[in-house]
Design a protein around this motif. Sequence first.
Motif, PDB file in Angstrom:
ATOM      1  N   ASP A 179     107.546  88.450 -28.819  1.00 18.16           N
ATOM      2  CA  ASP A 179     106.220  88.290 -29.403  1.00 18.16           C
ATOM      3  C   ASP A 179     105.643  89.651 -29.769  1.00 18.16           C
ATOM      4  N   ARG A 180     105.072  89.747 -30.955  1.00 12.46           N
ATOM      5  CA  ARG A 180     104.369  90.960 -31.371  1.00 12.46           C
ATOM      6  C   ARG A 180     103.134  90.559 -32.153  1.00 12.46           C
ATOM      7  N   SER A 181     101.975  91.059 -31.708  1.00 14.08           N
ATOM      8  CA  SER A 181     100.727  90.841 -32.438  1.00 14.08           C
ATOM      9  C   SER A 181     100.386  92.099 -33.213  1.00 14.08           C
ATOM     10  N   TYR A 182      99.758  91.917 -34.385  1.00 18.92           N
ATOM     11  CA  TYR A 182      99.410  93.043 -35.240  1.00 18.92           C
ATOM     12  C   TYR A 182      97.911  93.315 -35.142  1.00 18.92           C
ATOM     13  N   PRO A 183      97.506  94.572 -35.332  1.00 19.93           N
ATOM     14  CA  PRO A 183      96.093  94.930 -35.136  1.00 19.93           C
ATOM     15  C   PRO A 183      95.224  94.645 -36.360  1.00 19.93           C
ATOM     16  N   PHE A 184      95.580  93.614 -37.100  1.00 23.81           N
ATOM     17  CA  PHE A 184      94.785  93.224 -38.259  1.00 23.81           C
ATOM     18  C   PHE A 184      95.048  91.755 -38.549  1.00 23.81           C
ATOM     19  N   ALA A 185      94.278  91.197 -39.462  1.00 24.38           N
ATOM     20  CA  ALA A 185      94.397  89.785 -39.840  1.00 24.38           C
ATOM     21  C   ALA A 185      94.288  89.675 -41.352  1.00 24.38           C
ATOM     22  N   TRP A 186      94.519  88.450 -41.863  1.00 25.20           N
ATOM     23  CA  TRP A 186      94.337  88.166 -43.289  1.00 25.20           C
ATOM     24  C   TRP A 186      93.112  87.284 -43.467  1.00 25.20           C
ATOM     25  N   LEU A 187      92.225  87.718 -44.361  1.00 23.40           N
ATOM     26  CA  LEU A 187      91.141  86.857 -44.822  1.00 23.40           C
ATOM     27  C   LEU A 187      91.622  86.244 -46.139  1.00 23.40           C
ATOM     28  N   GLY A 188      91.790  84.933 -46.149  1.00 25.75           N
ATOM     29  CA  GLY A 188      92.301  84.245 -47.330  1.00 25.75           C
ATOM     30  C   GLY A 188      91.248  83.380 -47.988  1.00 25.75           C
ATOM     31  N   VAL A 189      91.235  83.364 -49.322  1.00 25.67           N
ATOM     32  CA  VAL A 189      90.293  82.525 -50.058  1.00 25.67           C
ATOM     33  C   VAL A 189      91.018  81.776 -51.162  1.00 25.67           C
ATOM     34  N   LEU A 190      90.531  80.585 -51.450  1.00 23.86           N
ATOM     35  CA  LEU A 190      90.898  79.840 -52.652  1.00 23.86           C
ATOM     36  C   LEU A 190      89.701  79.888 -53.598  1.00 23.86           C
ATOM     37  N   ALA A 191      89.926  80.284 -54.835  1.00 28.70           N
ATOM     38  CA  ALA A 191      88.827  80.395 -55.795  1.00 28.70           C
ATOM     39  C   ALA A 191      89.142  79.589 -57.048  1.00 28.70           C
ATOM     40  N   ARG A 192      88.119  78.906 -57.552  1.00 28.12           N
ATOM     41  CA  ARG A 192      88.300  78.149 -58.793  1.00 28.12           C
ATOM     42  C   ARG A 192      88.135  79.096 -59.974  1.00 28.12           C
ATOM     43  N   THR A 193      89.231  79.764 -60.284  1.00 30.92           N
ATOM     44  CA  THR A 193      89.268  80.677 -61.421  1.00 30.92           C
ATOM     45  C   THR A 193      90.718  80.898 -61.815  1.00 30.92           C
ATOM     46  N   PRO A 194      91.012  81.027 -63.093  1.00 29.68           N
ATOM     47  CA  PRO A 194      92.401  81.268 -63.491  1.00 29.68           C
ATOM     48  C   PRO A 194      92.916  82.573 -62.884  1.00 29.68           C
ATOM     49  N   PRO A 195      94.189  82.632 -62.529  1.00 33.42           N
ATOM     50  CA  PRO A 195      94.752  83.883 -62.005  1.00 33.42           C
ATOM     51  C   PRO A 195      94.529  85.038 -62.975  1.00 33.42           C
ATOM     52  N   ALA A 227      90.079  93.517 -39.996  1.00 30.66           N
ATOM     53  CA  ALA A 227      90.299  93.762 -38.572  1.00 30.66           C
ATOM     54  C   ALA A 227      90.560  92.449 -37.848  1.00 30.66           C
ATOM     55  N   GLY A 228      91.327  92.533 -36.772  1.00 32.01           N
ATOM     56  CA  GLY A 228      91.705  91.321 -36.047  1.00 32.01           C
ATOM     57  C   GLY A 228      90.541  90.590 -35.413  1.00 32.01           C
ATOM     58  N   ASN A 229      89.422  91.282 -35.188  1.00 33.43           N
ATOM     59  CA  ASN A 229      88.269  90.650 -34.541  1.00 33.43           C
ATOM     60  C   ASN A 229      87.166  90.264 -35.517  1.00 33.43           C
ATOM     61  N   GLU A 230      87.471  90.286 -36.824  1.00 32.06           N
ATOM     62  CA  GLU A 230      86.460  89.919 -37.814  1.00 32.06           C
ATOM     63  C   GLU A 230      86.124  88.424 -37.727  1.00 32.06           C
ATOM     64  N   ARG A 231      84.887  88.088 -38.081  1.00 33.19           N
ATOM     65  CA  ARG A 231      84.439  86.698 -38.147  1.00 33.19           C
ATOM     66  C   ARG A 231      84.203  86.325 -39.597  1.00 33.19           C
ATOM     67  N   ILE A 232      84.656  85.132 -39.980  1.00 33.41           N
ATOM     68  CA  ILE A 232      84.514  84.709 -41.364  1.00 33.41           C
ATOM     69  C   ILE A 232      83.038  84.614 -41.753  1.00 33.41           C
ATOM     70  N   GLU A 233      82.160  84.365 -40.774  1.00 30.97           N
ATOM     71  CA  GLU A 233      80.725  84.254 -41.066  1.00 30.97           C
ATOM     72  C   GLU A 233      80.147  85.578 -41.576  1.00 30.97           C
TER      73      GLU A 233
END
Length: 392
Positions: A179-195, A227-233
Amino acid sequence: MARTRVGIVGAGPAGLLLSYLLHAEGIDAVVLEARDREYVEQRVRAGVCEHPTVELLRDLGLAGRLDAEGLPHHGFSLRFDGTDHRIALTELTGKSITVYGQQEIVKDLLAAHDAKGLPVEFEVSDVELHGLDTDRPRIGYRDRDGVARELDCDVVAGCDGFHGISRPSIPIDRRTIFDRSYPFAWLGVLARTPPSHEELIYTHHERGFALHSMRTPEITRLYLQVAGNERIEDWSDDRIWTELQLRLATDAEFELREGPMLDKGITPMRSFVTEPMRYGRLFLAGDAAHIVPPTGAKGMNLAVADVRVLSRALTELLLHNRSELAESYSDTCLRRVWRAEHFSWYMTSMLHVDPAADEFGRRLQLSQLRYTASSAAAATSLAENYVGLPFT
């Protein structure tokens, strides 16, 4: 007590595909799923299908919608130093990838199950696995009405993801965890817009990694390293767009198209493997056995590879009473799993900003990026892993 040859825990891509593969061999199976059908069909997950995954779905007659609506890609961009450097996947390997959401594959698999009348039970609870070290394992559970049931099996397939009950059902002294945890995370979004670009863009920026992807010609998928401790809010739509604009900017003309956000969330980054992937008559597949950081686009494809190997092993075991493939299942899968783990770690460490890294480490990252973009050998190695290695 009901009876089936293979009890499958989990109705994600791994469980549903295994059920369909076994049906094609004349082996009956029952799929049990804790969530309701709407949730399973709508949960947003991976979107990149490797070449072997697409070919398997075509061979099974399950790629009609994928071929009609999926987006074939013959390369992607590494963006760093304010410049795009294209990795020409097809030119380097003769293969391509297809962007097609995991939830769409799940919909296709469920429609195929409906068409053939294959059993999938949703909203089950209190699932317990018994007798895994015997030749007659059992699955105890409550159905959607709360009625206690028991399913007598020859084999149990644990396809219920990282947080499922299958892996913890193996005695702790019979499994080894890496097991290995990384010191960051991904914030992912879906957007209604053409690529904003015809291909994926993997960006290394001093403020952190960013990824431009897509799901359809009208829907864009975007990611930010946070950052790994970020909140989506704490991330308003305006803040997300501002950060994406900064990280995806280039020295040349590039316009990041903005639009209303349909979904957003934060995903932690980790690498995880359990060994072995088999205990008695329990076989683990997909996220129940391993997790990769999403940078390499391997998660769903590893699950597909697992069940392709598992379906052949179970066909030999249950129809022909030959156990060699079942006994070697874990070793066979783990060779591919560890290759994918390494590739995913490589992509992650090359593209993300490590908050603990010094200037020496940052210069090493840029050196690797520049070498990959300028060396045909390095680019070919990256492309070969990205489009997908053979299942075995």
